[in-house]
Design a protein around this motif. Sequence first.
Motif, PDB file in Angstrom:
ATOM      1  N   LEU A 130       0.834  -1.198   0.000  1.00  0.00           N
ATOM      2  CA  LEU A 130       0.000   0.000   0.000  1.00  0.00           C
ATOM      3  C   LEU A 130       0.873   1.256   0.000  1.00  0.00           C
ATOM      4  N   ARG A 131       1.965   1.224   0.774  1.00  0.00           N
ATOM      5  CA  ARG A 131       2.881   2.370   0.786  1.00  0.00           C
ATOM      6  C   ARG A 131       3.560   2.537  -0.570  1.00  0.00           C
ATOM      7  N   LEU A 132       3.898   1.420  -1.209  1.00  0.00           N
ATOM      8  CA  LEU A 132       4.510   1.503  -2.537  1.00  0.00           C
ATOM      9  C   LEU A 132       3.553   2.151  -3.542  1.00  0.00           C
ATOM     10  N   LEU A 133       2.305   1.724  -3.534  1.00  0.00           N
ATOM     11  CA  LEU A 133       1.319   2.315  -4.451  1.00  0.00           C
ATOM     12  C   LEU A 133       1.184   3.812  -4.221  1.00  0.00           C
ATOM     13  N   ASP A 134       1.114   4.205  -2.969  1.00  0.00           N
ATOM     14  CA  ASP A 134       0.966   5.621  -2.644  1.00  0.00           C
ATOM     15  C   ASP A 134       2.163   6.423  -3.132  1.00  0.00           C
ATOM     16  N   ALA A 135       3.362   5.873  -2.958  1.00  0.00           N
ATOM     17  CA  ALA A 135       4.569   6.581  -3.380  1.00  0.00           C
ATOM     18  C   ALA A 135       4.603   6.784  -4.889  1.00  0.00           C
ATOM     19  N   VAL A 136       4.162   5.772  -5.644  1.00  0.00           N
ATOM     20  CA  VAL A 136       4.178   5.862  -7.098  1.00  0.00           C
ATOM     21  C   VAL A 136       3.082   6.785  -7.609  1.00  0.00           C
ATOM     22  N   LEU A 137       1.852   6.568  -7.151  1.00  0.00           N
ATOM     23  CA  LEU A 137       0.698   7.257  -7.731  1.00  0.00           C
ATOM     24  C   LEU A 137       0.506   8.665  -7.186  1.00  0.00           C
ATOM     25  N   ARG A 138       0.908   8.898  -5.944  1.00  0.00           N
ATOM     26  CA  ARG A 138       0.698  10.233  -5.369  1.00  0.00           C
ATOM     27  C   ARG A 138       1.955  11.090  -5.442  1.00  0.00           C
ATOM     28  N   ARG A 139       3.129  10.470  -5.221  1.00  0.00           N
ATOM     29  CA  ARG A 139       4.356  11.268  -5.193  1.00  0.00           C
ATOM     30  C   ARG A 139       5.191  11.131  -6.463  1.00  0.00           C
ATOM     31  N   GLY A 140       4.810  10.219  -7.362  1.00  0.00           N
ATOM     32  CA  GLY A 140       5.532  10.087  -8.624  1.00  0.00           C
ATOM     33  C   GLY A 140       6.867   9.404  -8.508  1.00  0.00           C
ATOM     34  N   GLU A 141       7.101   8.649  -7.438  1.00  0.00           N
ATOM     35  CA  GLU A 141       8.366   7.932  -7.277  1.00  0.00           C
ATOM     36  C   GLU A 141       8.355   6.655  -8.108  1.00  0.00           C
ATOM     37  N   THR A 142       9.539   6.147  -8.428  1.00  0.00           N
ATOM     38  CA  THR A 142       9.626   4.828  -9.038  1.00  0.00           C
ATOM     39  C   THR A 142       9.455   3.780  -7.941  1.00  0.00           C
ATOM     40  N   LEU A 143       9.142   2.557  -8.351  1.00  0.00           N
ATOM     41  CA  LEU A 143       9.050   1.474  -7.370  1.00  0.00           C
ATOM     42  C   LEU A 143      10.383   1.279  -6.657  1.00  0.00           C
ATOM     43  N   ASP A 144      11.473   1.412  -7.393  1.00  0.00           N
ATOM     44  CA  ASP A 144      12.785   1.245  -6.768  1.00  0.00           C
ATOM     45  C   ASP A 144      13.070   2.346  -5.762  1.00  0.00           C
ATOM     46  N   GLN A 145      12.723   3.585  -6.111  1.00  0.00           N
ATOM     47  CA  GLN A 145      12.924   4.689  -5.173  1.00  0.00           C
ATOM     48  C   GLN A 145      12.078   4.518  -3.921  1.00  0.00           C
ATOM     49  N   ALA A 146      10.852   4.058  -4.101  1.00  0.00           N
ATOM     50  CA  ALA A 146       9.927   3.928  -2.980  1.00  0.00           C
ATOM     51  C   ALA A 146      10.268   2.766  -2.072  1.00  0.00           C
ATOM     52  N   ALA A 147      10.974   1.766  -2.603  1.00  0.00           N
ATOM     53  CA  ALA A 147      11.187   0.528  -1.850  1.00  0.00           C
ATOM     54  C   ALA A 147      11.959   0.760  -0.558  1.00  0.00           C
ATOM     55  N   GLY A 148      12.938   1.668  -0.586  1.00  0.00           N
ATOM     56  CA  GLY A 148      13.756   1.882   0.602  1.00  0.00           C
ATOM     57  C   GLY A 148      12.943   2.193   1.836  1.00  0.00           C
ATOM     58  N   GLY A 149      11.966   3.095   1.710  1.00  0.00           N
ATOM     59  CA  GLY A 149      11.137   3.451   2.853  1.00  0.00           C
ATOM     60  C   GLY A 149       9.957   2.519   3.046  1.00  0.00           C
ATOM     61  N   ALA A 150       9.317   2.140   1.942  1.00  0.00           N
ATOM     62  CA  ALA A 150       8.077   1.368   2.043  1.00  0.00           C
ATOM     63  C   ALA A 150       8.300  -0.033   2.586  1.00  0.00           C
ATOM     64  N   LEU A 151       9.454  -0.626   2.314  1.00  0.00           N
ATOM     65  CA  LEU A 151       9.695  -2.010   2.712  1.00  0.00           C
ATOM     66  C   LEU A 151      10.437  -2.135   4.034  1.00  0.00           C
ATOM     67  N   GLN A 152      10.710  -1.019   4.666  1.00  0.00           N
ATOM     68  CA  GLN A 152      11.400  -1.064   5.957  1.00  0.00           C
ATOM     69  C   GLN A 152      10.560  -1.832   6.976  1.00  0.00           C
TER      70      GLN A 152
END
Length: 411
Positions: free
Chosen positions: A13-35
């Motif tokens: 859910l955090r990954l989706l939010d990072a991509v769709l709302r903040r425009g991050e790539t999945l790789d960029q979002a993974a560091g925070g979202a998967l912690q």
Amino acid sequence: MDIPGYPARKAALRLLDAVLRRGETLDQAAGGALQGLRGGPDRALARALAGEALRWLTDLDALIDSATRQVLPVDAKPRAALRLMLAGWLRLDTPPHAVIATGLPLLAGGPRRLAHGVFSTLVKRGVRLPDAPTLPEPVRQRWGARADAIAAGLANPPPLDLTLRDPAATADWAQRLDGMSLMPGHVRLPRGTAVENLEGFEQGAWWVQDLAASLPARLLGPGEGRRVLDLCAAPGGKTLQLAAAGWQVTALDASAKRIERMEANLARTGLAAKIVKADALDWLPSAPFDAVLLDAPCTATGTARRHPDVLHRIGQRQIVEMADLQAALLARARDFVKPGGTLVFATCSLERAEGEAQAEAVTLQPAPIAIAELPAGLVPSPQGWVRTDPAMLDQAGGLDGFFIARWHLPS
């Protein structure tokens, strides 16, 4: 919340939010979202759920809208949770009861009954996804006549492609790894293969590289001790290819982190290259090169099979910005080639502005790419360029979208 599988869903859910709302790539979002996730399986599940939700987003939203009286806002949390629930059921074959048990807690303090009702309605209907994802309309318009075919090529994540250090050993490695080869120096394995556990990894006999991504370096041929500049080189797949083909390689990149990865790959394979950390637009070589390979920064829409976030993050603004940068880099790369030398330009983009339009603006003598230089099933354009997309070689597992052109400088 101690529910098996729930932490991975929350991370997705955090990954989706990072991509769709903040425009991050999945790789960029993974560091925070998967912690906080324990172990590789949970991290892999979170990435798979988010990836499939993004791959099939248009179709999942259509299913959700078909089961609600009032359309949920596109950024509503219940819609996001339902996207993941449906992706788990329809794409990852998670049983509906397990989807409900792990999905509804995502809406703690929120409209669980709504999500439960929508999901249950769709399960009772026995809904299915189409054979190919429905592309977002702006993407469909950009990709034009090939859009439907490309969409079919995006239906599944890609297989695993390996480039061999020694192309002469292709048949041997294909047999040892139980894979298939589409051209010398290439072996393809099923997706999901654990790379570090494969024979030859520790010995540096190969590296991971999509088949399309391996083509630009191949088009320079054997080095025979000549000097080549690999511009924007990291993470280094093309640098490894060029070094293995006998070139004296100078690999330039501006990213220290990506250079570290390139250095690790060079050490593992036992290959050598001179690495330069610099901005290609500011750097000047001491002498021109026999060849320059520019795999330019781009929107990377050609990698949508493994990075479906590009379907939703990339728009006209990003394409224009990247096209301007590519034009500037091409002008610089041209100046780095000695008379009689060769320039190869490539991007992993499906956008015309980042491919054909760039090549049309180059006034050098074309060095047309021949069909014999390509895997069976690929054909150069009438101009001698190469355009690949995920629908090509579909019976063999497809390949990324790339544009490649080649020129000779006058002697």
